[in-house]
Scaffold this motif. Sequence first.
Motif, PDB file in Angstrom:
ATOM      1  N   GLU A   1       0.819  -1.211   0.000  1.00  0.00           N
ATOM      2  CA  GLU A   1       0.000   0.000   0.000  1.00  0.00           C
ATOM      3  C   GLU A   1       0.855   1.265   0.000  1.00  0.00           C
ATOM      4  OE1 GLU A   1      -3.264   2.390  -0.132  1.00  0.00           O
ATOM      5  OE2 GLU A   1      -3.207   0.198  -0.320  1.00  0.00           O
ATOM      6  N   GLU A   2       2.021   1.197   0.639  1.00  0.00           N
ATOM      7  CA  GLU A   2       2.865   2.395   0.753  1.00  0.00           C
ATOM      8  C   GLU A   2       3.687   2.686  -0.501  1.00  0.00           C
ATOM      9  OE1 GLU A   2       5.050  -1.074   2.788  1.00  0.00           O
ATOM     10  OE2 GLU A   2       3.014  -0.278   2.644  1.00  0.00           O
ATOM     11  N   ALA A   3       3.631   1.812  -1.490  1.00  0.00           N
ATOM     12  CA  ALA A   3       4.417   2.019  -2.710  1.00  0.00           C
ATOM     13  C   ALA A   3       3.906   3.227  -3.485  1.00  0.00           C
ATOM     14  CB  ALA A   3       4.371   0.775  -3.580  1.00  0.00           C
ATOM     15  N   THR A   4       4.818   4.017  -4.023  1.00  0.00           N
ATOM     16  CA  THR A   4       4.463   5.186  -4.834  1.00  0.00           C
ATOM     17  C   THR A   4       5.358   5.242  -6.060  1.00  0.00           C
ATOM     18  OG1 THR A   4       5.981   6.607  -3.571  1.00  0.00           O
ATOM     19  CG2 THR A   4       3.671   6.568  -2.876  1.00  0.00           C
ATOM     20  N   PHE A   5       4.834   5.876  -7.077  1.00  0.00           N
ATOM     21  CA  PHE A   5       5.613   6.174  -8.285  1.00  0.00           C
ATOM     22  C   PHE A   5       6.009   7.637  -8.184  1.00  0.00           C
ATOM     23  CE2 PHE A   5       7.264   6.489 -12.292  1.00  0.00           C
ATOM     24  CZ  PHE A   5       6.507   7.191 -13.218  1.00  0.00           C
ATOM     25  N   VAL A   6       7.310   7.928  -8.166  1.00  0.00           N
ATOM     26  CA  VAL A   6       7.786   9.294  -7.934  1.00  0.00           C
ATOM     27  C   VAL A   6       8.225   9.985  -9.210  1.00  0.00           C
ATOM     28  CG1 VAL A   6       8.383   8.904  -5.532  1.00  0.00           C
ATOM     29  CG2 VAL A   6      10.076   8.420  -7.291  1.00  0.00           C
ATOM     30  N   GLY A   7       7.920   9.394 -10.370  1.00  0.00           N
ATOM     31  CA  GLY A   7       8.145  10.112 -11.612  1.00  0.00           C
ATOM     32  C   GLY A   7       9.207   9.499 -12.497  1.00  0.00           C
ATOM     33  N   VAL A   8       9.452  10.188 -13.609  1.00  0.00           N
ATOM     34  CA  VAL A   8      10.433   9.766 -14.604  1.00  0.00           C
ATOM     35  C   VAL A   8      11.540  10.809 -14.655  1.00  0.00           C
ATOM     36  CG1 VAL A   8      10.793   9.067 -17.002  1.00  0.00           C
ATOM     37  CG2 VAL A   8       8.547   8.754 -15.939  1.00  0.00           C
ATOM     38  N   GLU A   9      12.767  10.369 -14.542  1.00  0.00           N
ATOM     39  CA  GLU A   9      13.908  11.278 -14.582  1.00  0.00           C
ATOM     40  C   GLU A   9      15.005  10.660 -15.437  1.00  0.00           C
ATOM     41  OE1 GLU A   9      16.414  14.138 -11.531  1.00  0.00           O
ATOM     42  OE2 GLU A   9      15.390  12.370 -10.762  1.00  0.00           O
ATOM     43  N   ASP A  10      15.399  11.391 -16.477  1.00  0.00           N
ATOM     44  CA  ASP A  10      16.408  10.896 -17.418  1.00  0.00           C
ATOM     45  C   ASP A  10      16.009   9.534 -17.993  1.00  0.00           C
ATOM     46  OD1 ASP A  10      18.017  13.142 -17.051  1.00  0.00           O
ATOM     47  OD2 ASP A  10      19.008  12.244 -15.312  1.00  0.00           O
ATOM     48  N   GLY A  11      14.692   9.374 -18.269  1.00  0.00           N
ATOM     49  CA  GLY A  11      14.199   8.143 -18.868  1.00  0.00           C
ATOM     50  C   GLY A  11      14.058   6.981 -17.912  1.00  0.00           C
ATOM     51  N   VAL A  12      14.243   7.193 -16.620  1.00  0.00           N
ATOM     52  CA  VAL A  12      14.164   6.123 -15.625  1.00  0.00           C
ATOM     53  C   VAL A  12      12.880   6.278 -14.818  1.00  0.00           C
ATOM     54  CG1 VAL A  12      15.269   5.056 -13.618  1.00  0.00           C
ATOM     55  CG2 VAL A  12      16.676   6.019 -15.463  1.00  0.00           C
ATOM     56  N   TYR A  13      12.122   5.185 -14.701  1.00  0.00           N
ATOM     57  CA  TYR A  13      10.914   5.172 -13.882  1.00  0.00           C
ATOM     58  C   TYR A  13      11.324   4.887 -12.439  1.00  0.00           C
ATOM     59  CZ  TYR A  13       8.438   4.828 -18.321  1.00  0.00           C
ATOM     60  OH  TYR A  13       7.967   5.070 -19.584  1.00  0.00           O
ATOM     61  N   ASN A  14      10.959   5.812 -11.531  1.00  0.00           N
ATOM     62  CA  ASN A  14      11.406   5.717 -10.144  1.00  0.00           C
ATOM     63  C   ASN A  14      10.236   5.455  -9.204  1.00  0.00           C
ATOM     64  OD1 ASN A  14      14.242   6.455 -10.635  1.00  0.00           O
ATOM     65  ND2 ASN A  14      13.381   8.434 -11.214  1.00  0.00           N
ATOM     66  N   PHE A  15      10.408   4.454  -8.340  1.00  0.00           N
ATOM     67  CA  PHE A  15       9.404   4.097  -7.341  1.00  0.00           C
ATOM     68  C   PHE A  15      10.003   4.207  -5.944  1.00  0.00           C
ATOM     69  CE2 PHE A  15       8.073   2.042 -11.190  1.00  0.00           C
ATOM     70  CZ  PHE A  15       6.686   2.111 -11.180  1.00  0.00           C
ATOM     71  N   ALA A  16       9.139   4.349  -4.953  1.00  0.00           N
ATOM     72  CA  ALA A  16       9.564   4.364  -3.547  1.00  0.00           C
ATOM     73  C   ALA A  16       8.585   3.530  -2.743  1.00  0.00           C
ATOM     74  CB  ALA A  16       9.615   5.797  -3.019  1.00  0.00           C
ATOM     75  N   GLY A  17       8.984   3.192  -1.514  1.00  0.00           N
ATOM     76  CA  GLY A  17       8.105   2.427  -0.638  1.00  0.00           C
ATOM     77  C   GLY A  17       8.073   0.945  -0.934  1.00  0.00           C
ATOM     78  N   MET A  18       9.103   0.425  -1.611  1.00  0.00           N
ATOM     79  CA  MET A  18       9.129  -0.993  -1.960  1.00  0.00           C
ATOM     80  C   MET A  18      10.247  -1.746  -1.240  1.00  0.00           C
ATOM     81  SD  MET A  18       8.290  -0.930  -6.065  1.00  0.00           S
ATOM     82  CE  MET A  18       6.681  -0.399  -6.660  1.00  0.00           C
ATOM     83  N   GLN A  19      10.761  -1.145  -0.152  1.00  0.00           N
ATOM     84  CA  GLN A  19      11.899  -1.762   0.543  1.00  0.00           C
ATOM     85  C   GLN A  19      11.601  -3.153   1.062  1.00  0.00           C
ATOM     86  OE1 GLN A  19      10.375   1.112   1.351  1.00  0.00           O
ATOM     87  NE2 GLN A  19      11.804   2.696   2.066  1.00  0.00           N
ATOM     88  N   ASN A  20      10.360  -3.389   1.464  1.00  0.00           N
ATOM     89  CA  ASN A  20      10.011  -4.664   2.097  1.00  0.00           C
ATOM     90  C   ASN A  20       9.478  -5.702   1.115  1.00  0.00           C
ATOM     91  OD1 ASN A  20      10.700  -3.627   4.658  1.00  0.00           O
ATOM     92  ND2 ASN A  20       8.665  -2.693   4.870  1.00  0.00           N
ATOM     93  N   MET A  21       9.492  -5.391  -0.161  1.00  0.00           N
ATOM     94  CA  MET A  21       9.036  -6.371  -1.154  1.00  0.00           C
ATOM     95  C   MET A  21      10.091  -7.447  -1.357  1.00  0.00           C
ATOM     96  SD  MET A  21       7.204  -4.070  -4.138  1.00  0.00           S
ATOM     97  CE  MET A  21       6.812  -5.515  -5.140  1.00  0.00           C
ATOM     98  N   SER A  22       9.652  -8.689  -1.454  1.00  0.00           N
ATOM     99  CA  SER A  22      10.586  -9.786  -1.709  1.00  0.00           C
ATOM    100  C   SER A  22      11.097  -9.705  -3.141  1.00  0.00           C
ATOM    101  CB  SER A  22       9.891 -11.126  -1.491  1.00  0.00           C
ATOM    102  OG  SER A  22       8.873 -11.310  -2.465  1.00  0.00           O
ATOM    103  N   ALA A  23      12.177 -10.405  -3.421  1.00  0.00           N
ATOM    104  CA  ALA A  23      12.725 -10.422  -4.780  1.00  0.00           C
ATOM    105  C   ALA A  23      11.714 -10.997  -5.761  1.00  0.00           C
ATOM    106  CB  ALA A  23      14.023 -11.231  -4.802  1.00  0.00           C
ATOM    107  N   ASP A  24      10.939 -11.995  -5.304  1.00  0.00           N
ATOM    108  CA  ASP A  24       9.933 -12.600  -6.187  1.00  0.00           C
ATOM    109  C   ASP A  24       8.814 -11.616  -6.504  1.00  0.00           C
ATOM    110  OD1 ASP A  24       8.713 -14.967  -7.540  1.00  0.00           O
ATOM    111  OD2 ASP A  24       7.173 -14.667  -6.013  1.00  0.00           O
ATOM    112  N   ASP A  25       8.356 -10.864  -5.492  1.00  0.00           N
ATOM    113  CA  ASP A  25       7.303  -9.879  -5.722  1.00  0.00           C
ATOM    114  C   ASP A  25       7.795  -8.742  -6.607  1.00  0.00           C
ATOM    115  OD1 ASP A  25       5.369 -11.237  -4.378  1.00  0.00           O
ATOM    116  OD2 ASP A  25       5.479 -10.055  -2.541  1.00  0.00           O
ATOM    117  N   ARG A  26       9.047  -8.356  -6.468  1.00  0.00           N
ATOM    118  CA  ARG A  26       9.602  -7.315  -7.347  1.00  0.00           C
ATOM    119  C   ARG A  26       9.610  -7.804  -8.798  1.00  0.00           C
ATOM    120  NH1 ARG A  26      13.692  -3.378  -5.373  1.00  0.00           N
ATOM    121  NH2 ARG A  26      13.302  -2.998  -3.173  1.00  0.00           N
TER     122      ARG A  26
END
Length: 563
Positions: A222-247
């Motif tokens: 629920e805490e995951a956010t999309f913080v925008g596009v910078e230099d062609g890179v899609y940046n997200f935050a709030g995903m620290q606790n996601m497992s490698a499989d969920d990522r």
Amino acid sequence: MKRFIAALAITALSLSACSTLPSASDPQVLRSFSPQPEVDPAVGPTPGQEADLLVREFYSAAAIPSSDYSAARSFLSPEAAENWNPEESMRIVDLIELTSQNTQGSNQRTFTVRGSVIGSIASGGSYVPENSGYETTIRMEQVDGEWRITDLPDGVVFERTELRNHYQPLPVYFYRQTGSVLVTDRRWLFGSQTSLDAQLITLLLEGPSARIAPATTTVVPEEATFVGVEDGVYNFAGMQNMSADDRLRFAAELVWTLSHAGVQEPYSVTADGAPLVENLESMTTDDFAEYNPRVASNSVAPLYALNDGNILQVSGNAAEPLEGSLGDSGNIESADISANGVVAAVRREGDESQLIFGEVEGQPEEALQAETISRPTFENAGQAAWAVVEGDEIMRLVRSPQTGEVTTTRVDKSELDDIDGEISVIRLSNSGAQAAMIIGGEVYIGVVERQRSGDFRLTNVYNPASELGGTALSLDWQADGSLVVGTSTQETPVWRVEQDGSSVSTLPSGNITIPVVSIAASPSTLYITDYHAMLQLPVETESTYWREVPGMQGLRSAPIVAN
């Protein structure tokens, strides 16, 4: 509705302009996306315009949400423009009909506006089919010598053609409850926009629409956010606790959603300052080929046919009976075959029907018997099938690939109890998340939910094609998620039905003679059985004529496509 406008009124790339990504932009939190500055469309009242024509153009302009519906507001008096709330609802009608009412004074006009509501756009851009009447009153006055609308109801209403002119349907993908299969969630997005990629990502984070949600699960916290596009890179935050499989699973959702919207690959994605998927700084659909939600559209589906109680395999210009009882018993009533070579067939033995289950090249064993059993339909994995018993009960059969043992459970279909008629046809979608049915000649779609107990039920049942008027006889899913439906109507024997009910259109009728009693779709070809023969038509064709299937000429047979 406000949440829908906030997400959809931003400027987004049209499909024709999706070949490049923004190279740089200021990062911003996009979980609840905020509108961006827009260029007002060149739509507004014509000087000296007659009152009735101005009302019609107002309803056309109401389809344009840019700048808080500034185009539509320009047809209103200043006071009405300030008080009108277009976000209250968004309804689609077939046609707008205007009738004048008697009014006092030459500077006042009143119109009754009528139409048939065929659908609405819900939060997040999902289409909801409806079948109801619309009637309201519009009052007008002359303001500085020009007609303007002074009194109207809240909400937005516009014709079906305006939906097609200004909005585009795009898929957002979520996972089915029961595995790693991506499910299509169709959304309608305003077409005159930039940042289409950001808009789709916002919808992806907000989760599935209410209708498809029971069949899906989410991997994003629920805490995951999309913080925008910078230099062609899609940046997200709030995903620290996601497992490698969920990522990895979220990356597949993201990549296939962007790709099918025409956003150019590759995609560079970070989460909390690091690559979303370890060792994948740049991602393409090739990296997630096993998740392809349209994998069937890229494969060659084997074709079989049921003729005179026997199953034949059709290849090239020849048709050969299957080995064993499937090909020579003469008592097979219907069958479905999975892409991995498993068959579920109904055979007639005396006064009873028996459902047999097993390998195509083996000896299928009896799994169920009843007075009547509908044609079976496979779930996407090919080891579970559904069938309708006695026209009323839906049974789910699961076969163990190790032992061949079959277990049978009832599907909860209580939401169908108020629908009159027997279930004559049932077909599961390619993802297994939806079931299309024919009940009393009408087409219905239900969402397949797996409950905590492990049992299945059909929910959120709706009729996507009321236009067919009870004439449906056969149906199948296409690779793109739409339905093809065969009917008993000579003028319109075959229809295409969008899964969200937003469009129902006729397919070429050419030389078809009703009834169309059987229909099947492969990624490249449509097959039907009409009164005379088994016919085929390429999916991509301008021809209006169906041809007999090579190897099946003169043999009136039912097509079976192994998907």
